[in-house]
Design an enzyme around this catalytic site. Structure first.
Site, short mmCIF file in Angstrom:
data_model
loop_
_atom_site.label_atom_id
_atom_site.label_comp_id
_atom_site.label_asym_id
_atom_site.label_seq_id
_atom_site.Cartn_x
_atom_site.Cartn_y
_atom_site.Cartn_z
CG ASP A 128 -8.73 -20.74 21.17
OD1 ASP A 128 -7.73 -20.01 21.39
OD2 ASP A 128 -9.43 -20.63 20.14
CE1 TYR A 187 -10.78 -19.32 29.44
CE2 TYR A 187 -9.77 -21.46 29.00
CZ TYR A 187 -9.99 -20.39 29.85
OH TYR A 187 -9.43 -20.41 31.10
CB CYS A 230 -3.20 2.91 8.58
SG CYS A 230 -2.85 1.17 8.47
CD GLU A 277 -16.97 -17.47 24.91
OE1 GLU A 277 -15.90 -18.00 24.55
OE2 GLU A 277 -17.05 -16.27 25.26
CB CYS A 329 0.71 -3.68 8.14
SG CYS A 329 -0.61 -4.36 7.14
CB CYS A 343 -4.00 -15.59 20.85
SG CYS A 343 -4.80 -15.17 22.41
CB CYS A 347 -0.93 0.00 1.20
SG CYS A 347 -0.09 -0.12 2.78
N1 SAH Z 1 -12.16 -20.92 20.26
C1 SAH Z 1 -12.85 -19.75 19.84
C2 SAH Z 1 -12.22 -18.42 20.22
C3 SAH Z 1 -11.46 -18.38 21.48
S1 SAH Z 1 -10.95 -16.76 21.87
C4 SAH Z 1 -13.02 -19.76 18.35
O1 SAH Z 1 -12.45 -20.60 17.72
O2 SAH Z 1 -13.71 -18.92 17.80
C5 SAH Z 1 -11.12 -16.84 23.61
C6 SAH Z 1 -12.55 -16.90 24.09
O3 SAH Z 1 -12.53 -16.99 25.52
C7 SAH Z 1 -13.40 -15.68 23.77
O4 SAH Z 1 -14.54 -16.12 23.08
C8 SAH Z 1 -13.75 -15.09 25.14
O5 SAH Z 1 -15.03 -14.54 25.18
C9 SAH Z 1 -13.65 -16.30 26.03
N2 SAH Z 1 -13.37 -16.05 27.47
C10 SAH Z 1 -12.61 -15.09 28.02
N3 SAH Z 1 -12.51 -15.25 29.35
C11 SAH Z 1 -13.23 -16.36 29.67
C12 SAH Z 1 -13.52 -17.05 30.88
N4 SAH Z 1 -13.03 -16.64 32.04
N5 SAH Z 1 -14.28 -18.15 30.81
C13 SAH Z 1 -14.78 -18.61 29.62
N6 SAH Z 1 -14.54 -17.99 28.45
C14 SAH Z 1 -13.79 -16.89 28.47
#
Ligand code: SAH
Length: 451
Positions: A382, A313, A79, A334, A82, A409, A72
């Site tokens: 996750d 999660y 911005c 979740e 990136c 992540c 770009c």
């Molecule tokens: N596995 C999911 C994304 C995970 S991201 C996918 O593939 O789309 C992490 C997730 O954890 C988010 O959705 C967030 O809302 C949730 N989260 C954060 N703190 C939490 C907690 N204490 N207990 C349960 N979920 C939680």
């Protein structure tokens, strides 16, 4: 101290958190965004402190061999999107791999784990399926683009090379629409005016397009003209929605949606799984790499019929549904209620009846379910950046599963949690980093642990 506004020559001796170049001017530390290791740059100082300064590149005097041109325009350099577009992509991937390796060693104190090379994209551009463009009028000039770093000034753009290319034409159409119909634009200071943001979502496998106008009112004139333009010029255009946001807030969208054209939904697939995407629902922003990551998680989970799985999660249940294709039953947990609603809709859409979803804090829900006799022999987590709560990890250990798959992540909390589990008998053998966000410093990884 260095003087603000003045230029100084710096040698970049290291790279810090967030990819910032750490430079030295006569031994004095200067943080320089976008400067690469080994470069000599002239830096204009933007912030001056006793022990360090911050600045921006005014000239690259000695170039790193890994420096590449932006796709770009250079005017988009601030911005906020990136962070590392000017670093060769292979080098970006190498840095991500070594970040994971270092955290595992330094924070986890763990040896003997095979950290594979980061899986990158063949073409690390035009991969994002969701864009949010703020809209402003400054001195009479319409601006649609991105906020400049650390500010609410908009950099007016005509394209963004990490977004789907349909966005370029959508922005052009809406720009023309606003100008030629005198549509008012929201003013952050007075709270007056209509259009605040343009949000777009694109299904990468279905080609379906959703356009959302975030506005203070549903009464935007000449909507049929806009619909006709979008219909005739944007292939796959499915739905136009007005999202109402009247609050003085940085939150982009409000809760109310009005469908102007279409049903306010688009469909996309990850692998064989179908997902319904609405204006407010969460969906992974890089669908191509999401599939790579989830396939890896599925491979590590090594499921057989008879397996019971926890997906902790679980968000909108993307991983849960992947796992449910192979397992007997998947329990998703979740904290966000709306995400669980979407998870249930998506389970139904894919006719995966072997899923159960629970709303609440994982650190409360998982121990409670376990006490009630709900258990699993494969556990997937996750978590958000801060990693797993100890209550979650302790309960996993009590469940005594054959395998734990950890999707992360943030390599530093991954390393911390792997250490915690290692001390309790779960050994990690391998980790696969996956690049979900090219040109950023974020790195996702998936790890497998066995008893
Ligand atoms: N596995 C999911 C994304 C995970 S991201 C996918 O593939 O789309 C992490 C997730 O954890 C988010 O959705 C967030 O809302 C949730 N989260 C954060 N703190 C939490 C907690 N204490 N207990 C349960 N979920 C939680």
């Amino acid at each position: 101290m260095l003087e603000k506004g003045k230029k100084y020559e710096c040698e970049i001796v290291d790279i810090g958190k967030g990819g910032v170049g750490i430079g030295k001017h006569n031994g004095f530390t200067v943080f320089v965004d976008g400067a690469l290791l080994g470069e000599t740059v002239d830096v204009k100082i933007t912030k001056s402190k006793k022990k360090y300064a911050e600045g921006v590149i005014s000239k690259v005097k000695k170039k790193s061999i890994y420096r590449v041109d932006r796709l770009c325009s250079n005017k988009y350099i601030n911005c906020g999107g990136c962070q590392t577009q000017e670093l060769d992509y292979q080098k970006q991937l190498e840095i991500k791999t070594s970040q994971v390796r270092e955290d595992i060693k330094r924070i986890g104190g763990l040896e003997g784990i095979k950290v594979h090379d980061t899986l990158g994209m063949d073409i690390p551009f035009r991969f994002r399926n969701k864009a949010q463009f703020p809209v402003q009028r400054v001195d009479g000039k319409l601006k649609i683009g991105f906020y400049k770093k650390k500010s609410h000034d908009i950099i007016d753009i005509d394209k963004c090379v990490i977004q789907h290319d349909k966005n370029d034409i959508i922005i052009e159409i809406i720009r023309d629409f606003i100008e030629s119909n005198n549509i008012s634009v929201y003013d952050e200071k007075t709270g007056r005016g209509l259009i605040r943001h343009i949000v777009t979502k694109v299904g990468y496998t279905t080609n379906e397009v959703m356009v959302i106008l975030v506005s203070t009112s549903e009464n935007i004139p000449e909507m049929d003209k806009l619909v006709n333009e979008l219909k005739s010029k944007v292939e796959g255009f499915k739905t136009l929605v007005i999202n109402i946001n009247t609050k003085k807030t940085n939150v982009v969208m409000g809760y109310k949606n009005i469908n102007i054209y279409g049903n306010g939904k688009i469909i996309d697939y990850i692998g064989k799984l179908k997902f319904e995407i609405s204006p407010l629902s969460f969906f992974q922003v890089n669908p191509t790499q999401t599939e790579v990551l989830y396939n890896k998680a599925l491979e590590y989970a090594d499921l057989k019929r008879g397996d019971k799985v926890f997906d902790i999660y679980c968000g909108i249940g993307t991983i849960s549904l992947f796992l449910a294709q192979k397992a007997d039953i998947v329990y998703g947990v979740e904290i966000v209620e709306d995400a669980i609603k979407d998870a249930k809709i998506n389970a139904e859409l894919n006719k995966l009846k072997n899923t159960e979803f629970f709303v609440g804090k994982a650190e409360e829900v998982v121990p409670k379910l376990y006490k009630e006799g709900v258990s699993a022999n494969v556990v997937v987590v996750d978590p958000p950046r801060k990693g797993c709560e100890e209550e979650v990890l302790d309960t996993i250990v009590k469940m005594n599963p054959d395998r734990v798959v950890y999707v992360s992540c943030n390599p530093s909390t991954l390393a911390r949690d792997l250490k915690y589990l290692d001390e309790r008998g779960y050994k990690c053998s391998e980790i696969q980093p996956v690049d979900m966000f090219p040109h950023s410093v974020h790195v996702e990884s998936v790890a497998v642990l066995t008893k």
